[in-house]
Structure formats: structure tokens, C-alpha cells
Design an enzyme around this catalytic site. Structure first.
Site, PDB file in Angstrom:
ATOM      1  N   ARG A 240      24.894  50.264  25.778  1.00  0.00           N
ATOM      2  CA  ARG A 240      25.710  51.454  25.530  1.00  0.00           C
ATOM      3  C   ARG A 240      25.974  52.132  26.850  1.00  0.00           C
ATOM      4  O   ARG A 240      25.130  52.077  27.763  1.00  0.00           O
ATOM      5  CB  ARG A 240      24.952  52.470  24.650  1.00  0.00           C
ATOM      6  CG  ARG A 240      25.062  52.259  23.162  1.00  0.00           C
ATOM      7  CD  ARG A 240      26.453  52.602  22.647  1.00  0.00           C
ATOM      8  NE  ARG A 240      26.565  52.373  21.221  1.00  0.00           N
ATOM      9  CZ  ARG A 240      26.872  51.200  20.652  1.00  0.00           C
ATOM     10  NH1 ARG A 240      27.100  50.127  21.396  1.00  0.00           N
ATOM     11  NH2 ARG A 240      26.962  51.090  19.340  1.00  0.00           N
ATOM     12  N   GLU A 269      33.289  56.093  27.868  1.00  0.00           N
ATOM     13  CA  GLU A 269      34.355  55.129  27.559  1.00  0.00           C
ATOM     14  C   GLU A 269      35.279  55.686  26.470  1.00  0.00           C
ATOM     15  O   GLU A 269      34.817  56.459  25.637  1.00  0.00           O
ATOM     16  CB  GLU A 269      33.743  53.779  27.137  1.00  0.00           C
ATOM     17  CG  GLU A 269      32.993  53.802  25.823  1.00  0.00           C
ATOM     18  CD  GLU A 269      32.275  52.485  25.541  1.00  0.00           C
ATOM     19  OE1 GLU A 269      31.566  51.966  26.415  1.00  0.00           O
ATOM     20  OE2 GLU A 269      32.424  52.006  24.403  1.00  0.00           O
ATOM     21  N   HIS A 287      34.199  46.840  25.971  1.00  0.00           N
ATOM     22  CA  HIS A 287      33.296  46.919  24.807  1.00  0.00           C
ATOM     23  C   HIS A 287      33.645  45.843  23.765  1.00  0.00           C
ATOM     24  O   HIS A 287      33.956  46.156  22.607  1.00  0.00           O
ATOM     25  CB  HIS A 287      33.354  48.331  24.190  1.00  0.00           C
ATOM     26  CG  HIS A 287      32.139  48.661  23.387  1.00  0.00           C
ATOM     27  ND1 HIS A 287      31.587  49.913  23.313  1.00  0.00           N
ATOM     28  CD2 HIS A 287      31.346  47.878  22.609  1.00  0.00           C
ATOM     29  CE1 HIS A 287      30.528  49.901  22.519  1.00  0.00           C
ATOM     30  NE2 HIS A 287      30.365  48.660  22.072  1.00  0.00           N
TER      31      HIS A 287
HETATM   32  C1  8YV Z   1      30.977  47.566  17.940  1.00  0.00           C
HETATM   33  C2  8YV Z   1      28.710  47.657  19.110  1.00  0.00           C
HETATM   34  O1  8YV Z   1      32.047  46.732  17.925  1.00  0.00           O
HETATM   35  O2  8YV Z   1      27.673  46.960  17.135  1.00  0.00           O
HETATM   36  C3  8YV Z   1      27.632  47.709  18.100  1.00  0.00           C
HETATM   37  O3  8YV Z   1      26.711  48.530  18.268  1.00  0.00           O
HETATM   38  O4  8YV Z   1      28.584  48.199  20.160  1.00  0.00           O
HETATM   39  C4  8YV Z   1      29.963  46.883  18.830  1.00  0.00           C
HETATM   40  O5  8YV Z   1      29.581  45.685  18.226  1.00  0.00           O
HETATM   41  C5  8YV Z   1      31.426  48.911  18.403  1.00  0.00           C
HETATM   42  O6  8YV Z   1      30.364  49.806  18.486  1.00  0.00           O
HETATM   43  C6  8YV Z   1      32.481  49.485  17.454  1.00  0.00           C
HETATM   44  O7  8YV Z   1      31.912  49.959  16.278  1.00  0.00           O
END
Ligand code: 8YV
Length: 328
Positions: A240, A269, A287
Site C-alpha cells: 500500500r 495515489e 496499482h
Molecule cells: C485492488 C488491492 O485491486 O486487493 C487489494 O488490496 O490492492 C488490489 O488488488 C485494489 O485495492 C482496488 O480495490
């Protein structure tokens, strides 16, 4: 009994929307725009459930303004966009999408590590710019991946997937750091050795971050940690934004404190720290670690399944605060 109404915060696969239509009145966000908190509250009025992504913040203020809301189904495994205590207090269920994205995300962690260590995007830009006129012995010479030491911070399901790829596929020595040590069987399957964070930073040739974001993990990697790493080290963040202090990272890359970084997530972001955009020794992706068609469909379907199960028979597949189920 009127059918429950659910909101879908962002565009998702039409076939998943079709599935939801079979059970609910569905309110979709027609523009696929990120809703600010006021817009989100207005959008959620009268809704029993929400299918959201990691970008919609669900906190006490949103919950207080949406008293009918009973479930928020995140289409993400990470759920730092939820104030889970506030949701539990308001008896709103939160769900996420673990497991279905583990291997795909681990694949991408490895892709980013390989691309960064072996300077794939930097050399491609050079070629596309027409600068490649002759071969030379040190052209885009990068860092070795096979046989090197891989340090993983955050050894959940995705971290373990990366460890297995490193140990079994690339003959890497794997060390890891985690809030708690894994059991001996899991360590053996991953061929991974538990070490303290400082030892990991000092020994690893490549550091991969897969730790969930929380106040406690904010800036897990800052100037002090970067100073401990090898000058030849590669840092990869697929966790993250906020796990890394991006300004300190840009400075460390400029000063040659580490060799390169592969980043899929960023503080603030979709904004990216301008200094990172200027550096050649950084691979930047928007991402996309879980972004294969199969996996994103599986995530959307799991979020939909949670909504359907909960709003039709009070159960859920991947509840984050199951005490809400018990209290129902
Ligand atoms: C998501 C992610 O696509 O699953 C997660 O925690 O970071 C990604 O796989 C993104 O967060 C959108 O929801």
C-alpha cells in the site's frame, strides 16, 4: 418484502452487475468516477449494501449519514479504507476478497522485482527512443535475481507466494519479517527463515513489501531503513502507499543508497511523488498487482457473493467483523 437496494461504487464486469440484478435493485455509478465523501453519502441513501473498491473510505461520518447501510463488500483484500471499529459499532458488516488474488499478486510481485533488478523498462525506453546503436558489455547491467537473498516484509498469503517463487523457482535464500513468526511447517514449505527487520534490511539483496497498511505499518520503510540497505539492493512495494516514505525513497535512489525500486502503490495515489517520476532507476505501475481478467472477475464475484449471502440469509463468505453476523 421489497428487494434490498445495493450500490456499486465503481464500474465492474457487466456479468457481475447482471448477477446482482437477479437479487437486488442495483444503483451503479454511471460515470465510474471516484466519489468524494459527500457524493458517496448521497449515492448511498436508501441502500442496504455497497460493493466498493479500496478507494472509497467508509468511516463513522459516512455510516452515521447512511443508517440503512448493512454491508460494505470491498473488492480488495486490503481494507484500510474501512474504519472497521466504526463499522462494527454501527453493525455494518465488512467483507474483503482474500485467496482469489494471492497467486496473481505474488506473480506480479515477482514481475516487478525482475523488471526492476534487470532494468527492463529503463532499457526499453532507451531502445524505443532510438538510442541503441551498438552493444556494449555493461549496457543496462543490473542486479542478479537467482541465487540472491530475498527479504520479504509481511509474510501473509501473498508474501508466502513470493517466498515459494523465490526459493523453489529462483534458488533464492529467503528471509522474512512479520508481526508474528510462521509455524515450522509453513516456514519449511516457503523455505524461509525468520529474522528481525534490521537484519533483513542489511542482508537482503531484494526487499519486497507485502504488509497490510495500518497506523503501525505507516512508513515501515523510511530514511533510516533505506540507509541500512545495501547500495545494490532493490526495493519492491506491492502493499500500500504509505508503507514507504516516498520522498525519502526518492532521495535514497538519487543518493545511490539503494540501486532501484519497483513500485505498484504510492502515497496519495493516483498522484505519484514528482521526484520518483524523474528517476530512471524506478519501475512504476498503476496499482495493478491483482489485475488479470480472471482474478479481477473472481474478486468482483466474491464481493457480489458476500452481498448476496448476507442480504438474503445473513451469512457471509469472508467477513472481516463476524461479530456483526453473530449479533444479527
Ligand atoms: C485492488 C488491492 O485491486 O486487493 C487489494 O488490496 O490492492 C488490489 O488488488 C485494489 O485495492 C482496488 O480495490
Amino acid at each position: 418484502m421489497p428487494r434490498p437496494t445495493i450500490a456499486v461504487a465503481r464500474a465492474i464486469f457487466p456479468e457481475v452487475i447482471e448477477r446482482l440484478h437477479a437479487h437486488f435493485e442495483v444503483r451503479a455509478n454511471p460515470q465510474d468516477q471516484l466519489l468524494n465523501p459527500q457524493e458517496l453519502v448521497a449515492f448511498l441513501q436508501g441502500c442496504d449494501g455497497l460493493l466498493c473498491t479500496g478507494s472509497e473510505r467508509i468511516d463513522a461520518a459516512v455510516l452515521a449519514a447512511c443508517p440503512q447501510l448493512r454491508i460494505c463488500a470491498n473488492m480488495a483484500v486490503g481494507y484500510n479504507n474501512f474504519d472497521l471499529d466504526a463499522m462494527t459499532a454501527a453493525r455494518v458488516l465488512g467483507t474483503n476478497t482474500p485467496d482469489v488474488l494471492t497467486e496473481t499478486t505474488a506473480d506480479f510481485g515477482f514481475a516487478l522485482l525482475m523488471a526492476t533488478a534487470r532494468r527492463v523498462t529503463e532499457s526499453e525506453h532507451y531502445l524505443r527512443a532510438g538510442k541503441w546503436t551498438r552493444w556494449s558489455y555493461d549496457m543496462f547491467a543490473g542486479q542478479e535475481v537467482h541465487g540472491s537473498t530475498l527479504g520479504i516484509i509481511g509474510m501473509g498469503r501473498i508474501g508466502q507466494g513470493i517466498a515459494r517463487r523465490g526459493a523453489l523457482g529462483f534458488g533464492m535464500k529467503v528471509i522474512y519479517h512479520n508481526r508474528s513468526r510462521l509455524d515450522a511447517d509453513t516456514e519449511a514449505q516457503c523455505q524461509a527463515r525468520y529474522v528481525g527487520k534490521e537484519e533483513l534490511l542489511e542482508r537482503a539483496d531484494h526487499v519486497v513489501l507485502v504488509v497490510p497498511y495500518s497506523a503501525a505499518s505507516h512508513h515501515t520503510i523510511g530514511a533510516a531503513e533505506l540507509a541500512r540497505m545495501k547500495p545494490t539492493a532493490v526495493l519492491v512495494n506491492i502493499a500500500r502507499g504509505g508503507i514507504v516514505d516516498d520522498a525519502a525513497l526518492a532521495q535514497a535512489l538519487r543518493d545511490g543508497k539503494i540501486a532501484a525500486a519497483g513500485l505498484d502503490v504510492f502515497e496519495g495515489e493516483p498522484q505519484v511523488h514528482p521526484a520518483l517520476l524523474e528517476l530512471p532507476n524506478v519501475v512504476l505501475t498503476p496499482h495493478i498487482a491483482s489485475a488479470t481478467v480472471t482474478t479481477r472477475k473472481a474478486m468482483a464475484n466474491l464481493a457480489a457473493d458476500n452481498l448476496i449471502r448476507f442480504l438474503t440469509d445473513g451469512a457471509a463468505l469472508t467477513a472481516l467483523n463476524p461479530q456483526v453476523l453473530d449479533a444479527a
